[in-house]
Design a protein around this motif. Structure first.
Motif, PDB file in Angstrom:
ATOM      1  N   ASN A  90       5.201  16.499  -3.751  1.00 36.79           N
ATOM      2  CA  ASN A  90       4.346  15.510  -4.711  1.00 36.79           C
ATOM      3  C   ASN A  90       5.277  14.266  -4.663  1.00 36.79           C
ATOM      4  O   ASN A  90       4.811  13.238  -4.382  1.00 36.79           O
ATOM      5  N   MET A  91       6.517  14.521  -4.969  1.00 34.96           N
ATOM      6  CA  MET A  91       7.316  13.198  -5.071  1.00 34.96           C
ATOM      7  C   MET A  91       7.371  12.434  -3.736  1.00 34.96           C
ATOM      8  O   MET A  91       7.416  11.431  -3.549  1.00 34.96           O
ATOM      9  N   SER A  92       7.332  13.127  -2.557  1.00 36.12           N
ATOM     10  CA  SER A  92       7.665  12.538  -1.272  1.00 36.12           C
ATOM     11  C   SER A  92       6.234  11.860  -0.816  1.00 36.12           C
ATOM     12  O   SER A  92       6.294  10.570  -0.388  1.00 36.12           O
ATOM     13  N   VAL A  93       5.247  12.585  -1.017  1.00 33.98           N
ATOM     14  CA  VAL A  93       3.876  11.899  -0.862  1.00 33.98           C
ATOM     15  C   VAL A  93       3.767  10.683  -1.617  1.00 33.98           C
ATOM     16  O   VAL A  93       3.267   9.609  -1.104  1.00 33.98           O
ATOM     17  N   ILE A  94       3.954  10.607  -3.011  1.00 34.20           N
ATOM     18  CA  ILE A  94       3.935   9.522  -3.828  1.00 34.20           C
ATOM     19  C   ILE A  94       4.837   8.380  -3.392  1.00 34.20           C
ATOM     20  O   ILE A  94       4.393   7.299  -3.300  1.00 34.20           O
ATOM     21  N   ASP A  95       6.108   8.797  -3.180  1.00 35.82           N
ATOM     22  CA  ASP A  95       6.909   7.692  -2.539  1.00 35.82           C
ATOM     23  C   ASP A  95       6.326   7.172  -1.196  1.00 35.82           C
ATOM     24  O   ASP A  95       6.589   5.905  -1.148  1.00 35.82           O
ATOM     25  N   LEU A  96       5.979   7.972  -0.444  1.00 34.15           N
ATOM     26  CA  LEU A  96       5.299   7.189   0.792  1.00 34.15           C
ATOM     27  C   LEU A  96       4.244   6.485   0.470  1.00 34.15           C
ATOM     28  O   LEU A  96       4.270   5.294   1.170  1.00 34.15           O
ATOM     29  N   ALA A  97       3.375   6.620  -0.211  1.00 34.86           N
ATOM     30  CA  ALA A  97       2.325   5.816  -0.953  1.00 34.86           C
ATOM     31  C   ALA A  97       2.984   4.467  -1.218  1.00 34.86           C
ATOM     32  O   ALA A  97       2.360   3.411  -1.130  1.00 34.86           O
ATOM     33  N   LEU A  98       3.818   4.741  -2.171  1.00 33.59           N
ATOM     34  CA  LEU A  98       4.330   3.449  -2.987  1.00 33.59           C
ATOM     35  C   LEU A  98       5.047   2.636  -1.786  1.00 33.59           C
ATOM     36  O   LEU A  98       5.110   1.465  -1.665  1.00 33.59           O
ATOM     37  N   PHE A  99       5.774   3.189  -0.649  1.00 33.95           N
ATOM     38  CA  PHE A  99       6.483   2.438   0.218  1.00 33.95           C
ATOM     39  C   PHE A  99       5.184   1.519   0.932  1.00 33.95           C
ATOM     40  O   PHE A  99       5.595   0.507   1.334  1.00 33.95           O
ATOM     41  N   THR A 100       4.186   2.259   1.195  1.00 31.63           N
ATOM     42  CA  THR A 100       3.004   1.664   2.071  1.00 31.63           C
ATOM     43  C   THR A 100       2.600   0.231   1.181  1.00 31.63           C
ATOM     44  O   THR A 100       2.285  -0.514   1.714  1.00 31.63           O
ATOM     45  N   GLY A 101       2.559   0.769  -0.307  1.00 29.05           N
ATOM     46  CA  GLY A 101       2.163  -0.539  -1.004  1.00 29.05           C
ATOM     47  C   GLY A 101       3.366  -1.680  -1.108  1.00 29.05           C
ATOM     48  O   GLY A 101       3.068  -2.797  -1.022  1.00 29.05           O
ATOM     49  N   ILE A 102       4.557  -1.299  -1.109  1.00 28.23           N
ATOM     50  CA  ILE A 102       5.684  -2.280  -0.934  1.00 28.23           C
ATOM     51  C   ILE A 102       5.376  -3.193   0.252  1.00 28.23           C
ATOM     52  O   ILE A 102       5.244  -4.494  -0.019  1.00 28.23           O
ATOM     53  N   LEU A 103       5.253  -2.689   1.382  1.00 27.88           N
ATOM     54  CA  LEU A 103       4.959  -3.439   2.749  1.00 27.88           C
ATOM     55  C   LEU A 103       3.549  -4.246   2.653  1.00 27.88           C
ATOM     56  O   LEU A 103       3.809  -5.333   2.939  1.00 27.88           O
ATOM     57  N   THR A 104       2.786  -3.665   1.998  1.00 27.94           N
ATOM     58  CA  THR A 104       1.405  -4.378   1.682  1.00 27.94           C
ATOM     59  C   THR A 104       1.706  -5.865   1.039  1.00 27.94           C
ATOM     60  O   THR A 104       1.111  -6.683   1.402  1.00 27.94           O
ATOM     61  N   ILE A 105       2.203  -5.482  -0.064  1.00 29.18           N
ATOM     62  CA  ILE A 105       2.522  -6.710  -1.012  1.00 29.18           C
ATOM     63  C   ILE A 105       3.506  -7.735  -0.570  1.00 29.18           C
ATOM     64  O   ILE A 105       3.093  -8.876  -0.602  1.00 29.18           O
ATOM     65  N   ILE A 106       4.466  -7.218   0.040  1.00 26.47           N
ATOM     66  CA  ILE A 106       5.534  -8.237   0.673  1.00 26.47           C
ATOM     67  C   ILE A 106       5.048  -9.078   2.006  1.00 26.47           C
ATOM     68  O   ILE A 106       5.075  -9.973   1.825  1.00 26.47           O
ATOM     69  N   TRP A 107       4.608  -8.229   2.783  1.00 28.61           N
ATOM     70  CA  TRP A 107       4.144  -8.801   4.053  1.00 28.61           C
ATOM     71  C   TRP A 107       2.620  -9.221   4.002  1.00 28.61           C
ATOM     72  O   TRP A 107       2.493 -10.132   4.724  1.00 28.61           O
TER      73      TRP A 107
END
Length: 334
Positions: free
Chosen positions: A169-186
């Motif tokens: 659960n933690m890994s999946v959520i972290d991967l989703a948040l990582f996707t969001g980071i890249l979406t916001i910044i880039w």
């Protein structure tokens, strides 16, 4: 309300807390060393005045992300508080499932809610030229997490079903948040939407993902470095709280926004272009060409990276061919 001064005081207080914590650890200073989990709760408590400022300066719909971020920090504090009670005061070793796990799960879910609220309020996301970069990076990170974190847990007979669910659960959520980071910044780069809050929030999510996966790696590989990172477990939530004290993007001065854009545009663009290649190189170094070829996800990352490299070369060649033609047409004008 003098927010810049309060922000400076909060930064100073947190740095002092981290420095004192490391002195306690390095000097084995008692009784604080034996109650390190309890002492670590101070790091959580230092975030809540910042959350309170954030809730006061944001109003209406724009307040909701910070309501969820505050809940995120509160649930993580309750998880660590429960852990400290069991470990430091009751001398009962924690085993999963426990009340701590419940609070940590709630923390991860509220963090996702906060991100969803935030990104829904973000304007002018443009992902056309960055989609492939984001796809490759997320796929590479996801496959690395599965290979080095989730797969060893699956193959470990001592890991129970709940523990497996919790870690996955933690890994999946972290991967989703990582996707969001890249979406916001880039995704906001083209519209000059960089602000201190946007960049700080991106850093906060990155630290949140990094700290959680580092914790899992320490558990999976039994690394003897957990005590060294003890003062830093709260740092993602402190950055979330610090981010809350900055105004909304549409309230940021246009010149300040342009200045931040000028400063960060090239480094972040270089990171966007280089990250897929760095991750592909790490895959080749860590598992070798033979191991990568036998793993479907790794093979797909390498294939997409090759496609991206080819597209970059073709784009560069086309631009180089077009630029001299434009220059010649301009010189030909009377």
């Amino acid at each position: 309300m003098d927010i810049p001064r309060q922000r400076k005081n909060a930064i100073t207080a947190y740095l002092v807390y981290v420095a004192v914590f490391y002195i306690i650890i390095q000097g084995n200073i008692e009784p604080f060393f034996s109650y390190a989990s309890t002492f670590g709760l101070i790091g959580h408590l230092l975030t809540f005045p910042l959350y309170w400022i954030g809730l006061k300066i944001h109003t209406g719909e724009k307040q909701w992300p910070w309501v969820w971020f505050t809940a995120t920090g509160a649930f993580y504090f309750l998880g660590d508080f429960s852990w400290a009670c069991y470990e430091d005061w009751l001398n009962i070793p924690m085993e999963s499932p426990s009340i701590c796990d419940v609070f940590y799960l709630l923390n991860s879910y509220t963090c996702c809610c906060a991100f969803i609220c935030y990104i829904r309020q973000t304007k002018e996301l443009r992902l056309g030229t960055t989609f492939l970069d984001i796809l490759i990076s997320v796929l590479a990170i996801g496959s690395l997490l599965f290979h080095f974190i989730i797969s060893p847990l699956i193959n470990n007979p001592s890991v129970g079903l709940f523990q497996m669910f919790f870690h996955a659960n933690m890994s999946v959520i972290d991967l989703a948040l990582f996707t969001g980071i890249l979406t916001i910044i880039w995704g906001t780069e083209q519209s000059q939407f960089y602000t201190k809050r946007t960049l700080l929030l991106g850093l906060s999510f990155f630290l949140c993902c990094f700290v959680e996966q580092l914790s899992l790696a320490i558990e999976v590989y039994e690394l003897p470095i957990a005590l060294f990172f003890e003062p830093l477990w709260t740092i993602p939530f402190w950055f979330f709280a610090l981010t809350a004290t900055y105004p909304d993007e549409d309230e940021t001065d246009e010149e300040e926004r342009a200045a931040i854009h000028r400063t960060w545009r090239k480094p972040l663009q270089a990171l966007r272009v280089g990250l897929p290649y760095l991750l592909a190189a790490f895959i080749l170094i860590s598992v070798g060409p033979d191991g990568a070829s036998k793993n479907t996800a790794f093979s797909l990352v390498l294939f997409l990276t090759s496609i991206q490299a080819l597209l970059t070369i073709l784009r560069y060649a086309r631009n180089k061919r077009t630029n001299p033609a434009n220059n010649n047409s301009q010189t030909a004008k009377p």
